[in-house]
Design a protein around this motif. Sequence first.
Motif, short mmCIF file in Angstrom:
data_model
loop_
_atom_site.label_atom_id
_atom_site.label_comp_id
_atom_site.label_asym_id
_atom_site.label_seq_id
_atom_site.Cartn_x
_atom_site.Cartn_y
_atom_site.Cartn_z
N ASN A 59 49.36 46.53 54.45
CA ASN A 59 50.21 45.41 54.11
C ASN A 59 50.35 45.48 52.59
O ASN A 59 49.41 45.12 51.87
N PRO A 60 51.47 45.99 52.06
CA PRO A 60 51.59 46.25 50.62
C PRO A 60 51.23 45.08 49.70
O PRO A 60 50.49 45.30 48.73
N PRO A 61 51.69 43.85 49.96
CA PRO A 61 51.31 42.76 49.04
C PRO A 61 49.79 42.54 49.00
O PRO A 61 49.22 42.30 47.94
N LEU A 62 49.15 42.64 50.16
CA LEU A 62 47.71 42.43 50.20
C LEU A 62 46.96 43.61 49.58
O LEU A 62 45.96 43.43 48.89
N ALA A 63 47.45 44.82 49.82
CA ALA A 63 46.84 46.00 49.20
C ALA A 63 46.96 45.91 47.68
O ALA A 63 46.00 46.22 46.95
N HIS A 64 48.11 45.46 47.19
CA HIS A 64 48.32 45.30 45.75
C HIS A 64 47.32 44.30 45.17
O HIS A 64 46.73 44.56 44.11
N ARG A 65 47.15 43.18 45.85
CA ARG A 65 46.17 42.19 45.38
C ARG A 65 44.77 42.77 45.34
O ARG A 65 44.03 42.56 44.37
N ALA A 66 44.39 43.52 46.36
CA ALA A 66 43.04 44.10 46.41
C ALA A 66 42.84 45.13 45.31
O ALA A 66 41.80 45.15 44.64
N VAL A 67 43.82 45.98 45.08
CA VAL A 67 43.72 47.01 44.04
C VAL A 67 43.65 46.37 42.65
O VAL A 67 42.98 46.89 41.77
N ASN A 68 44.32 45.24 42.48
CA ASN A 68 44.24 44.55 41.20
C ASN A 68 42.86 43.95 40.94
O ASN A 68 42.47 43.77 39.80
N VAL A 69 42.12 43.66 42.00
CA VAL A 69 40.76 43.15 41.85
C VAL A 69 39.80 44.30 41.57
O VAL A 69 38.94 44.21 40.70
N ASP A 70 39.96 45.40 42.30
CA ASP A 70 39.03 46.53 42.19
C ASP A 70 39.79 47.82 42.45
O ASP A 70 40.21 48.09 43.58
N ARG A 71 39.98 48.61 41.42
CA ARG A 71 40.75 49.86 41.55
C ARG A 71 40.12 50.83 42.54
O ARG A 71 40.83 51.64 43.14
N GLN A 72 38.83 50.76 42.77
CA GLN A 72 38.19 51.66 43.72
C GLN A 72 38.42 51.27 45.18
O GLN A 72 38.09 52.02 46.08
N ILE A 73 39.02 50.11 45.40
CA ILE A 73 39.22 49.64 46.77
C ILE A 73 40.10 50.59 47.57
O ILE A 73 40.04 50.63 48.80
N GLY A 74 40.90 51.39 46.87
CA GLY A 74 41.72 52.39 47.55
C GLY A 74 40.91 53.34 48.41
O GLY A 74 41.43 53.93 49.36
N LEU A 75 39.62 53.47 48.10
CA LEU A 75 38.75 54.31 48.93
C LEU A 75 38.60 53.74 50.34
O LEU A 75 38.27 54.48 51.27
#
Length: 137
Positions: A59-75
Motif C-alpha cells: 500500500n504505497p501511502p502506508l509504505a511511504h509513512r513507514a519508510v519515513n519513520v525508519d529507512r531500514q523498514i524496506g527490509l
Amino acid sequence: MTISLSTALQTSFADAVARTRAALTEQGFGVLTEIDMKATLKAKLGEDMEEYLILGACNPPLAHRAVNVDRQIGLLLPCNVVVRADRADDTSVIVEAMNPQILVEVTGEPALRDVADEVTRKMQAAIDSLQIAAAPA
C-alpha cells in the motif's frame, strides 16, 4: 503475537488467488511481486509440493509513512501474503498475511505503531472479506 493473519477457504486454488488479489486491491494494496513456490522448487530442485503462491503486497501511502519513520523498514516490505493449498485438506486453501505488528516488534520503533495498526486493519479487512465472499447467498 501470531506471525500471521489467516483464513481457510473451501474453494479452488485459482479462485482463492483471484479473490485474494481483489480483496487486497479493495484495501489499497497492489501486488508488486509474485513467487510461485511450486513452480520454482520444481524447476530449481526437481521437488514437488502443493500449490503455494507468495504475493508481495504494498500500500504505497502506508509504505511511504513507514519508510519515513525508519529507512531500514524496506527490509520487511512488501507485506507477504501466502495463498497455499492445505496439505491436510484437499478441499481447502489457506490465505495468510504477515502480521504487520511484526514491523514494530522487530524494529523496536514505537513510531511505527500507527502505521502497523493501519496496515493491520486493512490487511485483516482483506482477509475477513474472503470469508464473506465465500458465504453462500
